[in-house]
Design a protein around this motif. Structure first.
Motif, mmCIF file in Angstrom:
data_model
loop_
_atom_site.group_PDB
_atom_site.id
_atom_site.type_symbol
_atom_site.label_atom_id
_atom_site.label_comp_id
_atom_site.label_asym_id
_atom_site.label_seq_id
_atom_site.Cartn_x
_atom_site.Cartn_y
_atom_site.Cartn_z
ATOM 1 N N ARG A 153 0.826 -1.199 0.000
ATOM 2 C CA ARG A 153 0.000 0.000 0.000
ATOM 3 C C ARG A 153 0.864 1.254 0.000
ATOM 4 N NH1 ARG A 153 -4.824 -1.265 4.414
ATOM 5 N NH2 ARG A 153 -5.730 -3.075 3.341
ATOM 6 N N LYS A 154 0.471 2.198 -0.814
ATOM 7 C CA LYS A 154 1.184 3.473 -0.813
ATOM 8 C C LYS A 154 0.826 4.258 0.442
ATOM 9 C CE LYS A 154 1.469 4.084 -5.816
ATOM 10 N NZ LYS A 154 1.119 4.976 -6.954
ATOM 11 N N PHE A 155 1.708 5.179 0.800
ATOM 12 C CA PHE A 155 1.420 6.055 1.927
ATOM 13 C C PHE A 155 0.261 6.975 1.564
ATOM 14 C CE2 PHE A 155 6.025 5.273 2.770
ATOM 15 C CZ PHE A 155 5.871 4.656 3.998
ATOM 16 N N LYS A 156 -0.618 7.198 2.518
ATOM 17 C CA LYS A 156 -1.728 8.126 2.304
ATOM 18 C C LYS A 156 -1.225 9.545 2.511
ATOM 19 C CE LYS A 156 -6.491 9.060 3.689
ATOM 20 N NZ LYS A 156 -7.616 8.667 4.589
ATOM 21 N N ILE A 157 -1.387 10.363 1.496
ATOM 22 C CA ILE A 157 -0.877 11.732 1.540
ATOM 23 C C ILE A 157 -2.045 12.709 1.680
ATOM 24 C CG2 ILE A 157 0.501 13.462 0.348
ATOM 25 C CD1 ILE A 157 2.070 10.961 1.077
ATOM 26 N N ASP A 158 -1.976 13.572 2.675
ATOM 27 C CA ASP A 158 -2.995 14.600 2.829
ATOM 28 C C ASP A 158 -2.833 15.643 1.727
ATOM 29 O OD1 ASP A 158 -4.015 13.409 5.109
ATOM 30 O OD2 ASP A 158 -2.652 14.510 6.435
ATOM 31 N N GLU A 159 -3.937 16.090 1.181
ATOM 32 C CA GLU A 159 -3.881 17.109 0.140
ATOM 33 C C GLU A 159 -3.365 18.425 0.716
ATOM 34 O OE1 GLU A 159 -7.412 17.675 -2.056
ATOM 35 O OE2 GLU A 159 -7.595 15.569 -2.646
ATOM 36 N N GLN A 160 -2.466 19.047 -0.060
ATOM 37 C CA GLN A 160 -1.921 20.331 0.356
ATOM 38 C C GLN A 160 -2.948 21.441 0.127
ATOM 39 O OE1 GLN A 160 1.097 20.933 1.707
ATOM 40 N NE2 GLN A 160 1.651 18.777 1.720
ATOM 41 N N GLU A 161 -2.988 22.356 1.069
ATOM 42 C CA GLU A 161 -3.878 23.506 0.902
ATOM 43 C C GLU A 161 -3.339 24.406 -0.196
ATOM 44 O OE1 GLU A 161 -5.656 27.265 3.494
ATOM 45 O OE2 GLU A 161 -4.415 25.718 4.463
ATOM 46 N N LEU A 162 -4.204 24.768 -1.131
ATOM 47 C CA LEU A 162 -3.778 25.609 -2.244
ATOM 48 C C LEU A 162 -3.501 27.032 -1.762
ATOM 49 C CD1 LEU A 162 -6.264 24.486 -5.042
ATOM 50 C CD2 LEU A 162 -3.873 23.813 -4.753
ATOM 51 N N ALA A 163 -2.476 27.633 -2.340
ATOM 52 C CA ALA A 163 -2.131 29.017 -2.001
ATOM 53 C C ALA A 163 -2.382 29.903 -3.218
ATOM 54 C CB ALA A 163 -0.661 29.102 -1.575
ATOM 55 N N PHE A 164 -2.827 31.103 -2.995
ATOM 56 C CA PHE A 164 -3.135 32.028 -4.081
ATOM 57 C C PHE A 164 -2.450 33.367 -3.814
ATOM 58 C CE2 PHE A 164 -6.643 29.077 -3.685
ATOM 59 C CZ PHE A 164 -6.871 28.670 -4.998
ATOM 60 N N LEU A 165 -2.095 34.034 -4.916
ATOM 61 C CA LEU A 165 -1.549 35.385 -4.797
ATOM 62 C C LEU A 165 -2.696 36.365 -4.606
ATOM 63 C CD1 LEU A 165 1.104 35.402 -7.683
ATOM 64 C CD2 LEU A 165 1.528 35.126 -5.234
ATOM 65 N N THR A 166 -2.502 37.300 -3.738
ATOM 66 C CA THR A 166 -3.489 38.371 -3.589
ATOM 67 C C THR A 166 -3.299 39.349 -4.739
ATOM 68 O OG1 THR A 166 -2.009 39.759 -2.271
ATOM 69 C CG2 THR A 166 -3.365 38.129 -1.085
ATOM 70 N N GLN A 167 -4.264 40.220 -4.936
ATOM 71 C CA GLN A 167 -4.148 41.209 -6.000
ATOM 72 C C GLN A 167 -2.945 42.108 -5.772
ATOM 73 O OE1 GLN A 167 -6.122 41.311 -8.850
ATOM 74 N NE2 GLN A 167 -4.389 42.610 -9.439
ATOM 75 N N GLU A 168 -2.679 42.445 -4.507
ATOM 76 C CA GLU A 168 -1.507 43.279 -4.200
ATOM 77 C C GLU A 168 -0.220 42.558 -4.581
ATOM 78 O OE1 GLU A 168 0.695 45.381 -0.346
ATOM 79 O OE2 GLU A 168 -1.274 44.434 -0.124
ATOM 80 N N GLU A 169 -0.146 41.254 -4.280
ATOM 81 C CA GLU A 169 1.043 40.473 -4.633
ATOM 82 C C GLU A 169 1.202 40.360 -6.141
ATOM 83 O OE1 GLU A 169 1.311 37.457 -0.773
ATOM 84 O OE2 GLU A 169 -0.030 36.979 -2.447
ATOM 85 N N ILE A 170 0.090 40.204 -6.852
ATOM 86 C CA ILE A 170 0.149 40.139 -8.313
ATOM 87 C C ILE A 170 0.671 41.454 -8.879
ATOM 88 C CG2 ILE A 170 -1.275 40.020 -10.405
ATOM 89 C CD1 ILE A 170 -3.054 38.018 -8.928
ATOM 90 N N ASN A 171 0.181 42.555 -8.340
ATOM 91 C CA ASN A 171 0.631 43.870 -8.825
ATOM 92 C C ASN A 171 2.135 44.049 -8.607
ATOM 93 O OD1 ASN A 171 -1.990 44.467 -9.560
ATOM 94 N ND2 ASN A 171 -2.454 45.595 -7.676
ATOM 95 N N ARG A 172 2.632 43.660 -7.429
ATOM 96 C CA ARG A 172 4.069 43.782 -7.147
ATOM 97 C C ARG A 172 4.876 42.885 -8.080
ATOM 98 N NH1 ARG A 172 2.906 43.299 -1.497
ATOM 99 N NH2 ARG A 172 4.077 41.334 -1.462
#
Length: 260
Positions: A153-172
């Motif tokens: 059996r393969k190891f059960k891997i918890d799904e990683q929480e997705l990260a998003f850029l904020t609009q301020e980060e996108i602008n920079r």
């Protein structure tokens, strides 16, 4: 002897060298298959090769080579995967394939995690690669034994929480890209942000991939082309910056500038 069964299948029932010798019974969906097997079995018996076969002395590295030559070379990551498999066989001690066990692999992955400090996700990928070797060779008729790690059996891997850029980060980010010495960086970044494309996909865009207000990505990780709508302003900027030659990409421009 070949006979038809009540369920519609066909059975081969024969003695390899007359009564008292080894008896073979095997069932097939068609009479033609049964006939071919009967001829094969009798021919192999006459050669005295079928009933006392030589032991399979291939090592794991031999199976990896056969897998690569038979089908692995066709994969996009075939060369990279072969190198990974060669590393795995070395760490396993390159045992004889017919003596390799699930317990051997369990010890290997424990060592990888505790000593080599790799992640469980990495070990799962290594297991998948090795599984594919046994399964593909079995499908091709080059491996007639069970896959030794099929029940691991393969190891059960918890799904990683997705990260998003904020609009301020996108602008920079876009400000820094516009200031870069690479004139294509700004547009490639916008393409990636607007379409969700991987960087290599956005960077590989050619004029032939662009049509009014949409972009088509080819040679994707899944192997399937996909077309995504883009804003008019982004299309106009991209069509101006991408090389006029239909087969030149943003990356080609960067490479040419660096070479000069």
């Amino acid at each position: 002897m070949i006979r038809k069964l009540k369920n519609g299948r066909w059975e081969v029932d024969l003695w390899t060298n007359g009564r008292g010798s080894k008896r073979i019974r095997k069932r097939f969906d068609t009479k033609a298959e049964a006939k071919r097997f009967e001829q094969y079995a009798l021919g192999r018996s006459a050669e005295r090769k079928d009933w006392n076969p030589a032991p399979d002395r291939r090592h794991l590295s031999d199976l990896v080579e056969e897998w690569h030559d038979a089908s692995g070379y066709r994969l996009k990551d075939g060369v990279k995967r072969k190198r990974k498999l060669e590393m795995i066989t070395r760490l396993l001690g390159n045992p004889r394939a017919d003596r390799f066990t699930a317990s051997d692999f369990a010890s290997f992955r424990q060592r990888r995690i505790e000593i080599d400090r790799v992640t469980e996700n990495t070990v799962n990928r290594e297991q998948a690669y090795l599984n594919a070797v046994f399964n593909e060779l079995a499908r091709l008729g080059s491996w007639d034994k069970p896959n030794p790690i099929r029940h691991v059996r393969k190891f059960k891997i918890d799904e990683q929480e997705l990260a998003f850029l904020t609009q301020e980060e996108i602008n920079r980010l876009l400000v820094e890209c516009r200031a870069s010495s690479n004139p294509s960086l700004y547009t490639v970044t916008r393409l990636a942000l607007a379409t969700g494309a991987r960087w290599s996909e956005a960077e590989g865009i050619t004029r032939g991939n662009l049509a009014p207000y949409r972009v088509t990505f080819n040679y994707t990780k899944s192997g399937k082309s996909r077309t995504v709508p883009i804003p008019k302003a982004l299309y106009e900027d991209a069509i101006q910056e991408v090389p006029f030659e239909s087969k030149r990409s943003f990356q080609d421009v960067v490479d040419l500038r660096q070479a000069s």
